[in-house]
Design an enzyme around this catalytic site. Sequence first.
Site, mmCIF file in Angstrom:
data_model
loop_
_atom_site.group_PDB
_atom_site.id
_atom_site.type_symbol
_atom_site.label_atom_id
_atom_site.label_comp_id
_atom_site.label_asym_id
_atom_site.label_seq_id
_atom_site.Cartn_x
_atom_site.Cartn_y
_atom_site.Cartn_z
ATOM 1 C CE LYS A 128 34.924 44.484 48.934
ATOM 2 N NZ LYS A 128 34.641 45.557 48.733
ATOM 3 N N GLY A 181 32.664 38.209 40.052
ATOM 4 C CA GLY A 181 33.705 39.042 39.831
ATOM 5 C C GLY A 181 34.811 38.356 39.108
ATOM 6 C CB SER A 182 38.275 38.729 38.693
ATOM 7 O OG SER A 182 39.145 38.444 39.734
ATOM 8 C CB THR A 183 38.681 33.861 36.512
ATOM 9 O OG1 THR A 183 37.366 33.988 35.712
ATOM 10 C CG2 THR A 183 38.860 32.348 36.563
ATOM 11 C CD GLU A 209 28.809 35.846 35.854
ATOM 12 O OE1 GLU A 209 29.721 35.876 35.055
ATOM 13 O OE2 GLU A 209 28.213 36.981 36.193
ATOM 14 C CB CYS A 243 30.827 38.893 33.147
ATOM 15 S SG CYS A 243 29.025 39.083 33.858
#
Length: 459
Positions: A128, A181-183, A209, A243
Amino acid sequence: MQHLGAKKQWAEMPWEQRAAIFLKAADLLAGPYRYKMNAATMLGQSKNAYQAEIDSACEMIDFLRFNVQYMREIYTQQPPVVGKGVWNRTEQRPLEGFVFALTPFNFTAISGNLPTAPAMMGNTVVWKPANTQIYAANVVMQLLIEAGLPAGVINLVYVSGPDAGDVIFKHADFGGIHFTGSTEVFKGIWKTIGENMPLYKSYPRIVGETGGKDFIIAHKSADIDVLVTALARGAFEYQGQKCSAASRCYIPKSIFEEVKSKLVKEVKSMKLGPVEDFRNFVNAVIDEKSFDKISAYIENAKKSKSAEIIAGGNFDKSKGYFIEPTIILTSDAKYTTMCEEIFGPVLTMYVYEDDKFEETLHLVDNTSEYALTGAIISQDRYAVDVATRALVNSAGNFYINDKCTGAVVGQQPFGGARGSGTNDKAGAMVNLLRWVSPRTIKETFVPAKDYRYPFMEAE
């Protein structure tokens, strides 16, 4: 699910045959697909020509070729031959189940690597992509199909993240996730997987990551021009939407005025506009949500008593989501923009006393939850050594006299720890090892035929 139907045949295919598909994909990308992939990345993700080329062409080609080499090395690693009568060997089996690849908007190479790395090792994958990266993702899929990837091995789906997760994380055959993606999202995924553990056949592999609040710290001995260039490129290439982007920096007082003067001049020279005009160094941020978030940080800085905008600070979304490269100077080392990930063209500077270098290193280490990238700029080797040791856990990718972006596959495997992820190093053998489950086989040629040992005989 189509990927489950393809699983057995794909897993049993000799690794050399799988390797040929991905090596062909690399060559197709280096040739006939290069401009199409770059164009899709430029237009869909707002990357200038240079940023697209080093990402969607060069880095993805490297991922494919290096990962094939790592795969070959993994399969050829076998136990040593010790003694007679026994043969020991190791099989590297694909995971039991399927892998979910959840990929970001900012790097086409990452969106290509996250599904292909597990697939190389015999896994089937549900992929996705980010909603803002679907065009280049589609070109990646076209590329893999032309290279000979069988149907059902990598399954590209266009669906919302929550909808995908609702199905995938409740499936008994879920075997692992490859995520960038985001934490916040990654922590939520980890929690969901933990709650659903009773549903799964195996413990899923969780590889991610995530965010970064990446730093550059200068020593008083720093080469000013090296420092200014590292800050300008590290903070503002691709609008800071990496990032690894430099978003906080620490400058000694004795060199600050010169650094400020040169850096502000450089930032003012940066042209802002659409990717079609190759003179533009900075382009639009990815979407309105991102624009609103970044501009809110800038607006808050304008109102803060502990912050001052010394370059940029303007933004306009009337004809695109354009934000000027912005530098914030703060007197508070823990000011919001020194701590929180912004993911935009915003750099915050903090000035420290020259004799407090080691104290400032401690500050760098303890300011953020993240530990992705960082850099020391110094001509003093003792200072470099002190910083390298003091910041040992502060960045998974650490740079000396360079910007903190631009990791190269096969040279600087990429990833961080703490709030920045599991540090499973994309572009390294360690990442591919996460997508296999070893089986050790011992074959005895002359097996024992009596349970008794010689010491048991009567005296």
